[in-house]
Design an enzyme around this catalytic site. Structure first.
Site, mmCIF file in Angstrom:
data_model
loop_
_atom_site.group_PDB
_atom_site.id
_atom_site.type_symbol
_atom_site.label_atom_id
_atom_site.label_comp_id
_atom_site.label_asym_id
_atom_site.label_seq_id
_atom_site.Cartn_x
_atom_site.Cartn_y
_atom_site.Cartn_z
ATOM 1 N N ARG A 69 0.879 -1.299 -0.080
ATOM 2 C CA ARG A 69 0.005 0.007 0.167
ATOM 3 C C ARG A 69 0.793 1.162 -0.105
ATOM 4 N NH1 ARG A 69 -2.024 0.934 4.263
ATOM 5 N NH2 ARG A 69 -1.409 -0.784 5.756
ATOM 6 N N TYR A 197 -0.957 -4.123 -7.123
ATOM 7 C CA TYR A 197 -0.823 -4.380 -5.764
ATOM 8 C C TYR A 197 -2.328 -4.582 -5.101
ATOM 9 C CZ TYR A 197 -0.340 -5.312 -0.610
ATOM 10 O OH TYR A 197 -0.107 -5.767 0.224
ATOM 11 N N LYS A 206 -9.546 -2.297 1.888
ATOM 12 C CA LYS A 206 -8.969 -0.955 2.853
ATOM 13 C C LYS A 206 -9.727 0.090 2.279
ATOM 14 C CE LYS A 206 -6.109 -3.192 4.951
ATOM 15 N NZ LYS A 206 -6.350 -3.570 6.461
ATOM 16 N N HIS A 226 -10.886 -1.490 11.875
ATOM 17 C CA HIS A 226 -9.936 -2.626 11.482
ATOM 18 C C HIS A 226 -9.773 -3.392 12.540
ATOM 19 C CE1 HIS A 226 -5.276 -2.554 10.073
ATOM 20 N NE2 HIS A 226 -5.785 -3.439 9.488
ATOM 21 N N SER A 248 -0.454 -3.215 11.938
ATOM 22 C CA SER A 248 0.223 -4.058 11.379
ATOM 23 C C SER A 248 1.529 -4.611 12.065
ATOM 24 C CB SER A 248 0.632 -3.920 9.691
ATOM 25 O OG SER A 248 1.076 -2.883 9.945
ATOM 26 N N CYS A 250 1.445 -7.059 14.418
ATOM 27 C CA CYS A 250 1.196 -7.509 15.513
ATOM 28 C C CYS A 250 0.477 -8.824 15.780
ATOM 29 C CB CYS A 250 0.422 -6.566 16.328
ATOM 30 S SG CYS A 250 1.336 -4.934 16.742
ATOM 31 N N GLY A 251 0.366 -9.547 14.823
ATOM 32 C CA GLY A 251 -0.191 -10.969 14.844
ATOM 33 C C GLY A 251 -1.619 -10.930 14.788
ATOM 34 N N LYS A 252 -2.435 -10.255 14.033
ATOM 35 C CA LYS A 252 -3.934 -10.277 14.049
ATOM 36 C C LYS A 252 -4.149 -11.370 13.433
ATOM 37 C CE LYS A 252 -6.817 -6.679 12.592
ATOM 38 N NZ LYS A 252 -6.674 -5.937 11.339
ATOM 39 N N THR A 253 -3.853 -11.900 12.347
ATOM 40 C CA THR A 253 -4.059 -13.176 11.647
ATOM 41 C C THR A 253 -3.903 -14.375 12.641
ATOM 42 O OG1 THR A 253 -3.925 -12.095 9.497
ATOM 43 C CG2 THR A 253 -4.341 -14.716 9.572
ATOM 44 N N ASN A 254 -2.769 -14.430 13.423
ATOM 45 C CA ASN A 254 -2.539 -15.421 14.159
ATOM 46 C C ASN A 254 -3.496 -15.397 15.333
ATOM 47 O OD1 ASN A 254 -0.371 -15.915 12.528
ATOM 48 N ND2 ASN A 254 1.353 -14.928 14.019
ATOM 49 N N ASP A 277 -9.442 -9.155 9.643
ATOM 50 C CA ASP A 277 -8.944 -7.946 9.476
ATOM 51 C C ASP A 277 -10.072 -6.684 9.626
ATOM 52 O OD1 ASP A 277 -6.813 -6.304 8.349
ATOM 53 O OD2 ASP A 277 -7.612 -6.140 6.602
ATOM 54 N N ARG A 371 1.885 -12.414 -0.300
ATOM 55 C CA ARG A 371 0.609 -12.657 0.177
ATOM 56 C C ARG A 371 0.021 -13.623 -0.212
ATOM 57 N NH1 ARG A 371 -1.882 -8.377 3.518
ATOM 58 N NH2 ARG A 371 -0.189 -6.764 3.502
ATOM 59 N N ARG A 402 2.357 -2.753 20.059
ATOM 60 C CA ARG A 402 3.929 -3.653 20.291
ATOM 61 C C ARG A 402 4.618 -2.649 21.219
ATOM 62 N NH1 ARG A 402 7.416 -7.061 17.493
ATOM 63 N NH2 ARG A 402 5.573 -7.718 15.986
ATOM 64 N N GLY A 498 -0.663 -19.242 20.724
ATOM 65 C CA GLY A 498 -1.783 -20.016 21.589
ATOM 66 C C GLY A 498 -1.829 -19.523 23.050
ATOM 67 N N ASP A 499 -0.762 -19.227 23.747
ATOM 68 C CA ASP A 499 -0.617 -18.804 25.194
ATOM 69 C C ASP A 499 -1.633 -17.518 25.291
ATOM 70 O OD1 ASP A 499 0.484 -20.949 26.502
ATOM 71 O OD2 ASP A 499 2.336 -20.378 25.344
ATOM 72 N N ASN A 500 -1.881 -16.790 24.199
ATOM 73 C CA ASN A 500 -2.701 -15.717 24.227
ATOM 74 C C ASN A 500 -4.118 -16.207 24.679
ATOM 75 O OD1 ASN A 500 -0.470 -14.228 23.675
ATOM 76 N ND2 ASN A 500 -0.999 -14.071 21.668
HETATM 77 C C1 OXD Z 1 -2.871 -3.986 6.407
HETATM 78 C C2 OXD Z 1 -3.594 -5.307 5.729
HETATM 79 O O1 OXD Z 1 -2.002 -3.437 6.062
HETATM 80 O O2 OXD Z 1 -4.477 -5.916 6.100
HETATM 81 O O3 OXD Z 1 -3.377 -3.752 7.644
HETATM 82 O O4 OXD Z 1 -2.958 -5.625 4.527
HETATM 83 MN MN MN Z 2 -5.146 -4.766 7.910
#
Ligand code: OXD
Ligand code: MN
Length: 588
Positions: A69, A197, A206, A226, A248, A250-254, A277, A371, A402, A498-500
């Site tokens: 982006r 992209y 977005k 978000h 970004s 910080c492990g959002k998808t995890n 997301d 990606r 973070r 996982g410990d989160n």
């Molecule tokens: C971001 C994404 O940059 O989700 O937040 O790609």
């Molecule tokens: Mn995002």
């Protein structure tokens, strides 16, 4: 495919400008996708991957100057500059249209215009919204098919309504000096030029689902955030849904796809992913706030995704996925990226198209922002409520960042307005992975800094108003987490991943009102003994150290917050200024 006059007008007037050789309406049929896929295989836009190992998967490479982006070239073109606010780039809409029209003129000559009718959210849900994206890229069509709901049924749901977002994308010649990602919130319009992209060209994501939708939400009484959405299922079958916002890296998808520690799984706990997301959040008939994930897939960062860090995500990429800018393994037509495992392919091709095997050059094989685009339904832990038109009721909002020091592992805000304050002061320290100095603090309120489609002071006011309109007993509780505390040697203290779950467990207990907490200057902090650390790689004194609140550090933090708040002038809600004063007073 439609008689909707406004849609036809939009397609015809844009076609007149961009001058395509032909126009193809995307009807959502498999046959059409198949034909388009064949076409992009023939012209090299896609590379077919091993049908046995990665069925229905393809690889795409973007231009080397077009991999992320571009915040510096992203504009909010509101009529009044003040309405874009101090955190957005503003461009006068008349001037922007003039410039963009000059770029778009005849830009589809020799190309096809694809008309993509798409729904953000389940088709027909009262929380969903419709868009029409015009593009000259098959890659965009095929990605939009994964990331949104596309096809003739969307036009049926739209009927003759004018309530749709107009998105025009033109690759032109991928000239970075003519790359513009422009939003016209007052016109429901997005124009994106000279990029291929994903984040710049999949206009449902977005551009629409955050920048335009945040503006719409303010007008219409809902919120576009978000945030990931996950459900924690307890052994008794009850599910609590939370929305969580993180900047970004910080492990959002995890977190969205977390696998609980063994003891939790054995006891019957499960975590369900509704989204990784974006969340659209609206009051429901019972007065609670309900959220949908407007997307239909995951556009995830590949590097670092492994069977260890996120098996659910990695497994979701094993079929019907488009990979962008990762390493190609010539020996078996599969893909690889840094952090997948320690074995780069012996006969690989890097993201730029050069032979690469991990030692041929010091450069990475996969672009760091490479990606995967995977269907949400590929994910083993996708929630059964993923398609629910009514969304899921939100019990808690979680903010995070973070921070090496100062911010404890978890704390709870005192009430809604304090929670908005906690979200508004979100911040992250830059990591060594980013260009520039490390450890620099970047404020990123609600992780929306690059995505808020209007003045951020007004955005804060909208949050305050949403709380005022929600009965107190129906309001979600607010929490802040920080998985990233460092010891004096620079090592992470909290094991994370996982410990989160142990922190989520405490959060759910606070929602239920079944656990006490300590009141501090910043809110409620757990008693260390209330976090279950059985079989967790941390001891009690260390846990206590990352739950402690250092008043002197928070007094200094308050000074930084005041400086940041200064940006918003008189558009900063008085409620937030008061919360800041309150923090100062409580740290004395
Ligand atoms: C971001 C994404 O940059 O989700 O937040 O790609
Ligand atoms: Mn995002």
């Amino acid at each position: 495919m439609t008689n909707n006059k406004k849609v036809l007008e939009y397609v015809e007037s844009t076609a007149k400008l961009v001058n395509p050789d032909n126009i193809v309406w995307i009807d959502g049929s498999e046959a059409q996708y198949q034909a388009l896929t064949e076409q992009s295989l023939a012209n090299g836009e896609l590379i077919k991957l091993n049908e046995k190992l990665l069925p229905g998967c393809y690889l795409h490479r973007t231009a080397v100057n077009d991999v992320a982006r571009v915040e510096g070239r992203t504009f909010i073109c509101s009529r009044d500059q003040d309405n874009a606010g101090p955190t957005n780039n503003w461009w006068n809409p008349a001037e922007a249209y003039e410039k963009l029209n000059s770029i778009l003129k005849d830009s589809y000559k020799g190309r096809t215009m694809y008309v993509i009718p798409f729904s953000m959210g389940p088709v027909g849900s009262p929380l969903s919204k419709i868009g029409i994206e015009l593009t000259d890229s098959i890659y965009v069509v095929l990605n939009m098919k994964i990331m949104t709901r596309v096809g003739a049924n969307v036009l049926e749901a739209l009927g003759d309504s004018n309530d749709f977002v107009r998105g025009t994308h033109a690759k032109v010649n991928i000239d970075e000096n003519e790359r513009y990602i422009c939003h016209f919130p007052e016109d429901n319009t997005i124009i994106s030029t000279n990029s291929g992209y994903g984040g710049n060209v999949l206009l449902g994501k977005k551009c629409f689902a955050l920048r335009i939708a945040s503006f719409q939400g303010r007008q219409e009484g809902w919120m576009a955030e978000h945030m990931l959405i996950l459900g924690v299922e307890k052994p008794d079958g009850q599910i609590f849904y939370v929305g969580a916002a993180f900047p970004s890296a910080c492990g959002k998808t995890n977190l969205a796809m977390l696998i609980p520690p063994n003891a939790y799984t054995e006891a019957g706990y499960k975590v369900w992913c509704v989204g990784d997301d974006i969340a659209w959040i609206k009051p429901g008939p019972d007065g609670r706030l309900y959220a949908i994930n407007p997307e239909n897939g995951f556009f995830g960062v590949a590097p670092g995704t492994s069977m260890k860090s996120n098996p659910n995500a990695l497994l979701a990429t094993q079929s019907n996925t488009i990979f962008t800018n990762v390493v190609y393994n010539k020996d078996n037509s599969t893909v690889w990226w840094e952090g997948m495992d320690k074995n780069p392919p012996a006969n690989g091709v890097d993201w730029k198209g050069n032979d690469w095997n991990g030692t041929t050059s010091s450069e990475k094989g996969a672009q760091p922002n490479s990606r995967f685009t995977s269907p949400a339904l590929n994910c083993a832990c996708i929630s059964s409520e993923f398609e629910a038109p009514a969304g899921v009721p939100i019990s808690a909002f979680i903010f995070g960042g973070r921070r090496a020091k100062t911010t404890p592992l978890v704390y709870q805000a005192r009430d809604w307005n304090h929670g908005v304050f906690v979200g508004s002061i979100m911040s992250s320290e830059t990591t060594a992975a980013a260009i520039g100095a490390t450890g620099v603090l970047r404020r990123d309120p609600m992780a929306m800094l690059p995505f808020c489609g209007y003045h951020m002071g007004d955005y804060f006011a909208h949050w305050i108003e949403m709380g005022a309109n929600t009965p107190v007993d129906k309001q979600p509780k607010f929490f802040n987490v920080n998985w990233f505390r460092l010891d004096e040697n620079g090592n992470f203290i909290w094991p994370g991943f996982g410990d989160n779950m142990r922190v989520l467990d405490w959060i759910i207990k606070r929602v239920e009102g079944t656990v006490d907490a300590k009141e501090t200057a910043i809110g409620y902090v757990p008693n260390a003994t209330d976090l279950d650390i059985t079989d967790c790689d941390i001891d009690m004194p260390t846990l206590e150290s990352i739950l402690a609140v250092d008043n002197a550090a928070w007094a200094a933090e308050a000074e930084g917050i005041k400086e940041f708040y200064g940006k918003f002038g008189d558009r900063l809600p008085v409620e937030l200024a008061n919360e800041c004063e309150n923090l100062v007073a409580k740290t004395k």
